[in-house]
Motif scaffolding. Structure first.
Motif, PDB file in Angstrom:
ATOM      1  N   HIS A 223       0.483  -1.256   0.088  1.00 25.01           N
ATOM      2  CA  HIS A 223       0.241   0.110   0.190  1.00 25.01           C
ATOM      3  C   HIS A 223       0.787   1.122   0.094  1.00 25.01           C
ATOM      4  CE1 HIS A 223      -3.906  -1.975   1.182  1.00 25.01           C
ATOM      5  NE2 HIS A 223      -3.362  -2.608   0.178  1.00 25.01           N
ATOM      6  N   ALA A 224       1.983   1.198   0.801  1.00 22.47           N
ATOM      7  CA  ALA A 224       2.727   2.015   0.796  1.00 22.47           C
ATOM      8  C   ALA A 224       3.108   3.238  -1.065  1.00 22.47           C
ATOM      9  CB  ALA A 224       4.458   2.152   0.882  1.00 22.47           C
ATOM     10  N   PRO A 225       3.461   2.263  -2.134  1.00 16.54           N
ATOM     11  CA  PRO A 225       4.001   3.483  -3.121  1.00 16.54           C
ATOM     12  C   PRO A 225       2.344   3.316  -4.199  1.00 16.54           C
ATOM     13  CG  PRO A 225       4.393   0.490  -3.939  1.00 16.54           C
ATOM     14  CD  PRO A 225       4.240   0.734  -2.317  1.00 16.54           C
ATOM     15  N   GLU A 226       1.014   3.118  -3.025  1.00 19.93           N
ATOM     16  CA  GLU A 226      -0.129   3.134  -3.925  1.00 19.93           C
ATOM     17  C   GLU A 226      -0.755   4.411  -3.139  1.00 19.93           C
ATOM     18  OE1 GLU A 226      -3.387   0.941  -3.154  1.00 19.93           O
ATOM     19  OE2 GLU A 226      -4.907   2.290  -3.228  1.00 19.93           O
ATOM     20  N   ILE A 227      -0.299   4.765  -2.176  1.00 22.56           N
ATOM     21  CA  ILE A 227       0.181   6.422  -0.908  1.00 22.56           C
ATOM     22  C   ILE A 227       0.950   7.517  -2.209  1.00 22.56           C
ATOM     23  CG2 ILE A 227       0.173   6.997   1.139  1.00 22.56           C
ATOM     24  CD1 ILE A 227      -0.602   4.711   2.432  1.00 22.56           C
ATOM     25  N   ALA A 228       2.046   6.621  -2.214  1.00 21.13           N
ATOM     26  CA  ALA A 228       2.946   7.717  -2.602  1.00 21.13           C
ATOM     27  C   ALA A 228       2.015   8.469  -4.004  1.00 21.13           C
ATOM     28  CB  ALA A 228       3.944   7.077  -2.794  1.00 21.13           C
ATOM     29  N   GLU A 229       1.959   7.201  -4.843  1.00 22.20           N
ATOM     30  CA  GLU A 229       1.377   7.904  -6.381  1.00 22.20           C
ATOM     31  C   GLU A 229       0.328   9.208  -5.728  1.00 22.20           C
ATOM     32  OE1 GLU A 229       1.004   5.009  -9.576  1.00 22.20           O
ATOM     33  OE2 GLU A 229      -0.752   5.995  -9.493  1.00 22.20           O
ATOM     34  N   LYS A 230      -0.127   8.238  -5.065  1.00 20.84           N
ATOM     35  CA  LYS A 230      -1.472   9.377  -5.309  1.00 20.84           C
ATOM     36  C   LYS A 230      -1.384  10.748  -4.770  1.00 20.84           C
ATOM     37  CE  LYS A 230      -3.335   5.719  -6.941  1.00 20.84           C
ATOM     38  NZ  LYS A 230      -3.254   6.048  -8.803  1.00 20.84           N
ATOM     39  N   LEU A 231      -0.621  10.836  -3.780  1.00 19.00           N
ATOM     40  CA  LEU A 231      -0.216  12.033  -3.184  1.00 19.00           C
ATOM     41  C   LEU A 231       1.055  12.599  -4.214  1.00 19.00           C
ATOM     42  CD1 LEU A 231      -0.350  10.654   0.648  1.00 19.00           C
ATOM     43  CD2 LEU A 231      -2.022  12.846  -0.812  1.00 19.00           C
ATOM     44  N   ASN A 232       1.105  11.982  -4.645  1.00 18.49           N
ATOM     45  CA  ASN A 232       2.545  12.593  -5.819  1.00 18.49           C
ATOM     46  C   ASN A 232       4.398  13.101  -4.803  1.00 18.49           C
ATOM     47  OD1 ASN A 232       3.763  13.600  -7.684  1.00 18.49           O
ATOM     48  ND2 ASN A 232       3.543  15.749  -7.394  1.00 18.49           N
ATOM     49  N   LEU A 233       4.219  11.853  -4.205  1.00 16.76           N
ATOM     50  CA  LEU A 233       5.529  11.793  -3.103  1.00 16.76           C
ATOM     51  C   LEU A 233       6.294  10.509  -3.464  1.00 16.76           C
ATOM     52  CD1 LEU A 233       3.698  11.833   0.467  1.00 16.76           C
ATOM     53  CD2 LEU A 233       5.259  13.765  -0.210  1.00 16.76           C
ATOM     54  N   PRO A 234       7.692  11.307  -3.525  1.00 15.67           N
ATOM     55  CA  PRO A 234       8.620   9.714  -3.435  1.00 15.67           C
ATOM     56  C   PRO A 234       8.677   8.614  -3.013  1.00 15.67           C
ATOM     57  CG  PRO A 234       9.587  11.626  -2.727  1.00 15.67           C
ATOM     58  CD  PRO A 234       8.222  12.173  -2.988  1.00 15.67           C
ATOM     59  N   ALA A 235       8.212   8.988  -1.334  1.00 18.34           N
ATOM     60  CA  ALA A 235       8.408   8.349  -1.017  1.00 18.34           C
ATOM     61  C   ALA A 235       7.531   8.318   0.521  1.00 18.34           C
ATOM     62  CB  ALA A 235       9.341   6.961  -0.346  1.00 18.34           C
ATOM     63  N   VAL A 236       6.193   7.024   1.326  1.00 24.40           N
ATOM     64  CA  VAL A 236       5.611   7.405   2.072  1.00 24.40           C
ATOM     65  C   VAL A 236       6.346   6.396   3.380  1.00 24.40           C
ATOM     66  CG1 VAL A 236       4.006   7.247   3.508  1.00 24.40           C
ATOM     67  CG2 VAL A 236       3.726   8.657   1.343  1.00 24.40           C
ATOM     68  N   ARG A 237       6.962   5.898   4.607  1.00 24.27           N
ATOM     69  CA  ARG A 237       6.747   4.975   5.729  1.00 24.27           C
ATOM     70  C   ARG A 237       5.452   5.191   5.975  1.00 24.27           C
ATOM     71  NH1 ARG A 237       9.337   0.950   7.069  1.00 24.27           N
ATOM     72  NH2 ARG A 237       8.022   0.108   8.656  1.00 24.27           N
ATOM     73  N   PHE A 238       5.131   3.638   6.082  1.00 21.56           N
ATOM     74  CA  PHE A 238       3.965   3.281   5.695  1.00 21.56           C
ATOM     75  C   PHE A 238       4.384   1.762   7.328  1.00 21.56           C
ATOM     76  CE2 PHE A 238       0.807  -0.509   4.270  1.00 21.56           C
ATOM     77  CZ  PHE A 238      -0.043   0.532   5.719  1.00 21.56           C
ATOM     78  N   THR A 239       3.753   2.138   7.835  1.00 22.99           N
ATOM     79  CA  THR A 239       3.099   0.602   9.349  1.00 22.99           C
ATOM     80  C   THR A 239       2.509   1.135   9.534  1.00 22.99           C
ATOM     81  OG1 THR A 239       5.720   1.523  10.115  1.00 22.99           O
ATOM     82  CG2 THR A 239       4.676  -0.404  11.223  1.00 22.99           C
ATOM     83  N   PRO A 240       2.111  -1.293   9.468  1.00 25.58           N
ATOM     84  CA  PRO A 240       0.359  -1.517   9.912  1.00 25.58           C
ATOM     85  C   PRO A 240       0.831  -2.142  10.742  1.00 25.58           C
ATOM     86  CG  PRO A 240       1.593  -2.903   7.817  1.00 25.58           C
ATOM     87  CD  PRO A 240       2.592  -2.094   7.839  1.00 25.58           C
ATOM     88  N   HIS A 241      -0.237  -2.079  11.829  1.00 26.19           N
ATOM     89  CA  HIS A 241      -0.552  -2.743  13.152  1.00 26.19           C
ATOM     90  C   HIS A 241      -1.927  -3.797  12.873  1.00 26.19           C
ATOM     91  CE1 HIS A 241       2.352   0.066  13.812  1.00 26.19           C
ATOM     92  NE2 HIS A 241       2.720  -0.371  14.476  1.00 26.19           N
ATOM     93  N   LEU A 242      -1.944  -4.390  13.787  1.00 26.25           N
ATOM     94  CA  LEU A 242      -3.030  -5.781  13.799  1.00 26.25           C
ATOM     95  C   LEU A 242      -4.090  -5.097  14.841  1.00 26.25           C
ATOM     96  CD1 LEU A 242      -4.921  -7.781  11.958  1.00 26.25           C
ATOM     97  CD2 LEU A 242      -3.246  -9.527  12.886  1.00 26.25           C
ATOM     98  N   VAL A 243      -5.345  -4.959  15.135  1.00 24.87           N
ATOM     99  CA  VAL A 243      -6.241  -4.712  16.433  1.00 24.87           C
ATOM    100  C   VAL A 243      -6.862  -5.761  16.623  1.00 24.87           C
ATOM    101  CG1 VAL A 243      -7.104  -3.315  17.811  1.00 24.87           C
ATOM    102  CG2 VAL A 243      -5.645  -2.126  15.586  1.00 24.87           C
TER     103      VAL A 243
END
Lengths: 349, 349, 349, 349
Positions: A223-243
């Protein structure tokens, strides 16, 4: 409410026996303008819907039966198709349906048409895409950021659940140029367990998830590249967790900014003032505020000592993060009022 | 959906800040024929509804404010009053409202008018009843057993949550004379935690309830006489238990019978065939099948070796066990189709 | 195991009826060198311990009774006192006990002696500290970073639960100079509900916490300055969240670094190789791995695209985050082997 | 505590990667007189124990590796074998081990040797038993009812979890002749999810169990004949239910009796006064009182209006209901004090 007079579109749900399928069916019981004519499932083929989902007894769908997938039947009889399959399983079916009937509106839950360029998809998912030619017919289905595009396309790539919460949480600041991109943007997200889908798996059995909390995908998540593309950012640090809960995603998002707290709050409020499904909050939301709904609740603040803006964004991962958003997209492509069938409020407790 | 054309009744909710109040509001967001004009709360008086319940932001109720209770205002401006107060707090208010406006329809969530005779109430609840004269205007609000009576009365005593699940589970067998009353009838019930109401209490804090299961009220519970009276039985053994979940009651009910399994199943199916809200099941229900709904799901079987019939009955304790049933009762007293606003299906997961 | 031969210290627990008190008692049932002679509680004064905590029936403590606090009795009869009171309630009692018996070892669970300078405390907690003169006798009780100091002091300030997880997660990188402090350090922490303490409160009732996830203290939390001081950093961005489970804290920590992944992993492993209670992991830990124990499980990695190190640190908030650490500190101040009574492994499921 | 001086037996655990295996290992970390020399698992063969169960890092078992089952190695090198396999898988292995080494003490977790007569087993489980000749070497391992027999046998059939809670709850009344058997005895039991074992299964995934409660095995469950045989009763009505929590069974048991409440309470207290692991309570127990322990907490009362005695019995299904009881049986067959390694108290929260 099914069967009342008025215009009606016919819908099929492919892969309807999973969690997103069940949620879609639940939402459509309340939609006055859609009738579900076909539900498919490989696993439960031939079974009555209510044998698999007895909670739909006495619903408008109580006579449905899970059918095998039949492209001709679906493409010719339906106006809208919801394709609730995983990535890679989806594009051949989308291609087949589109080829038979290019008028069909296809809402695809998978990642297969989410990127602008099939190459990005192939890199991120490690899969060769055999329906590259359809990217021109497809668009990313996050109405709050590209509603007009959705109206014009046949294939709507329903966004990922995490990206929905994170993109909506960053979009106003990004558009307004308030994010200092010299510091990495961090999205620390926490999801309920429905996000893992409906399948027998030791990792998601009750006892192994209950009373525990963990991070996963720490080395990188699709999901990190999907986020970065839509926000036009080179990279986003994304950490998912399970609740250990069923529904809900809460994303806590950090970015460097010169903007002040009040300025940010005002900008977010103004940005989303005409978006019914985004509720800019005065205080941090809980996932239970949005469970079972199509709302995205957002709170933004700023910490002066560190220069960080903090955005808290809450959705139901199978609501606004999947099936709710799919209905919203369907409303758009079918020309219905966008909130039709979605003015539902959380059970809360 | 509020504010659409068509007939509309005005409703007040007294004690609206508890769990039954919140659930009632949620259900009424989907009811096309009712507008909520007043919500009262002592604890949150003066606060906006959405400050206490932010999940109602953007709902038809988003502009409501918790008011102090004002009998004149409510009795004169409203057609229906939902009184969500505990026993003993309720009867003075019901009396006051009725005295001002005998045309008012009052749905009372408390136990204050549930028994046929005020003496039984006084014995069971250890309280002197000062509105005994209103018992003639009141009736027990379990539509499946006394719908006609409900139509004729002004004060509807909404049943207890446990009694709803147990009475519906036993009624067909009792009416048909299939229960051998020489053996005690046993109702072993399990409830989610919303049943305890919304209040600060050490016993119901998260950590003391979570990951634990227990019986309570083992020496006797006030719902036992309510059950016995409505079923015309001398006594019923009733044991409630607390389940670490929010919503739902499952009652496992045992009685001696000569009837065979198939006979029982046929009788139950036939008995409830015209009752939309009772779903006689082919297999034992889960509480998640009915959570958030007004359904009561029932399964009946027979064990030949012990001669015991076993009935499994599932409801949402704040749905069919409280607020859903209240809306059903309101529909009846207002002359609306009984299912209006209640054709909702469970979130399931 | 109580009452076996060998050296024995006498302990008192002040404020023993809360969650940290209960956990301390549980751990001490397994400690061969301590006998608990006094437990105090204002709320349950005069009650048998096993009336409040029936799970201790047949334990070595089954004959204890909650007593009122009596400084003379405790200071003169005991060797060690565990003071499980909240901040501000603690320092007068610590002062009183120390004054009567300066030989007493006091393990204080509150924040009252955690900072180096009483001024910081007064600023952060907004309270005037009337036992400033005791700061010279006190030290911060995080053995992995200041074991030698603990051996020499009378008052041990048991660290906060969040700071324990975060400081241990950052310490090796900080000490080795690997943190680029030109970018803010972010600690996104998630805690089970025992962290809120044992008290009747609407916010922590089962139904309001269950099936929900939220951030709190978003505008600033008192643990942030504690973390910053111990790591000698100007500021740390700290966001706590509430997880619907009883026990456990997981902190996800982000910092900019030039170091490579393997380098970081090697440094962490080497740094903690002689620390029994820190387990440097090969994969991200779950809170269930450490629940009920005194372990801190740590995983560290690096994302090259953003230049961020990511540390995942898991503890039991009332284990290593409170009562377990208190026993560890007691072992140190009493000269016992540091792991005595603490070689317990998680129930896991 | 492993490796201390003193007598030591060598143990193997067959099928050690399930929940009962993990719990057994946890309990044995605290047992001073046993060393675990072999753990087998088909699924995880070749993996380090701590790769599958990282919560055992730094435990005495941290160097163990899951091995394939090797009858020669186990039978010749070990003194005790815990066989944690399901029914039908167990008897061939028990037979093989016994044949190689008749001195071996075998604690069998399955149902394969629980009945007095192999015929009953074959009827109930629908399996042909090919080790019928070993029934003379085997006995039912519920120490509170047949401790002396256990001491004399080689094969100990560890009881089912439900039967343990129900038999202990009924035994004093049955032995004293207080049960009126002209009415059926009813055991309504509720279990945590570990009871289902550790396996990938859609029915036990988190989302399908969480926030739901249901009955199962309603038409008949294999534990009913086990209960009836041990209590010498023709039949018992037994209904199991699934509680959304990990550990614990609570059985609510009803029987007709002439005895008075005080008489029953006195008889139960007297009957179990020398049994460390049975705690006769003054008030109904919660499962959290016994979670993680080998205790069975029992409360008994009587309802005069229905003539029914009500017994509430709580155990940890994988403690006294499985692995705790196995350790207790091992202590007996090895001649250790029966409580060795089992004086553990519940985490409670």
């Amino acid at each position: 409410m099914q069967g009342t007079s008025g215009p009606s579109v016919k819908a099929a749900i492919i892969g309807a026996s999973g969690y997103t399928g069940a949620e879609l069916l639940r939402l459509l019981t309340l939609h006055p303008l859609v009738s579900v004519v076909t539900v498919t499932s490989r696993q439960f083929e031939g079974k009555k819907l209510t044998d698999v989902f007895p909670h739909f007894l006495k619903s408008p769908f109580s006579e449905l039966q899970f059918e095998p997938y039949n492209s001709e039947k679906i493409a010719k009889n339906c106006d809208v198709v919801f394709c609730c399959l995983p990535h890679k399983a989806s594009f051949p079916i989308v291609k087949e349906l589109y080829t038979i009937n290019p008028e069909l509106k296809i809402i695809d839950f998978s990642a297969d048409f989410r990127f602008k360029d099939p190459k990005t998809y192939e890199e991120v998912y490690g899969v060769e895409h055999s329906a590259k030619e359809l990217f021109g017919k497809a668009t990313y289905g996050l109405p709050e950021i590209n509603r007009e595009e959705i109206k014009r396309k046949s294939i709507i790539a329903n966004p990922g659940c995490y990206p929905t919460s994170i993109i909506l949480g960053l979009y106003p600041a990004r558009v307004k140029g308030l994010i200092d991109t010299s510091f990495p943007i961090i999205a620390d997200s926490k999801s309920g367990v429905t996000g893992a889908g409906r399948k027998a798996s030791l990792s998601f059995t009750f006892c192994e998830v209950n009373e525990s909390f963990k991070a996963y995908g720490v080395e990188g998540h699709r999901h990190a590249p999907e986020i970065a593309e839509k926000l036009n950012l080179p990279a986003v640090r994304f950490t998912p967790h399970l609740v250990p809960m069923n529904r809900g995603i809460l994303s806590t998002i950090y970015f460097k900014t010169e903007a002040k707290k009040e300025e940010l709050q005002e900008i977010y409020r103004e940005f989303y003032k005409d978006e019914y499904f985004v509720r800019v909050r005065n205080s941090p939301p809980s996932t239970s505020d949005v469970a079972g709904t199509n709302f995205c609740d957002i709170y933004v603040t700023k910490e002066e000592s560190t220069g960080l803006a903090v955005v808290i964004s809450a959705i139901d991962n199978i609501g606004k993060g999947a099936s709710g958003q799919a209905v919203q997209n369907m409303n758009i492509v079918c020309g219905f009022p966008e909130t039709t069938g979605l003015e539902l409020f959380s059970n809360w407790i």
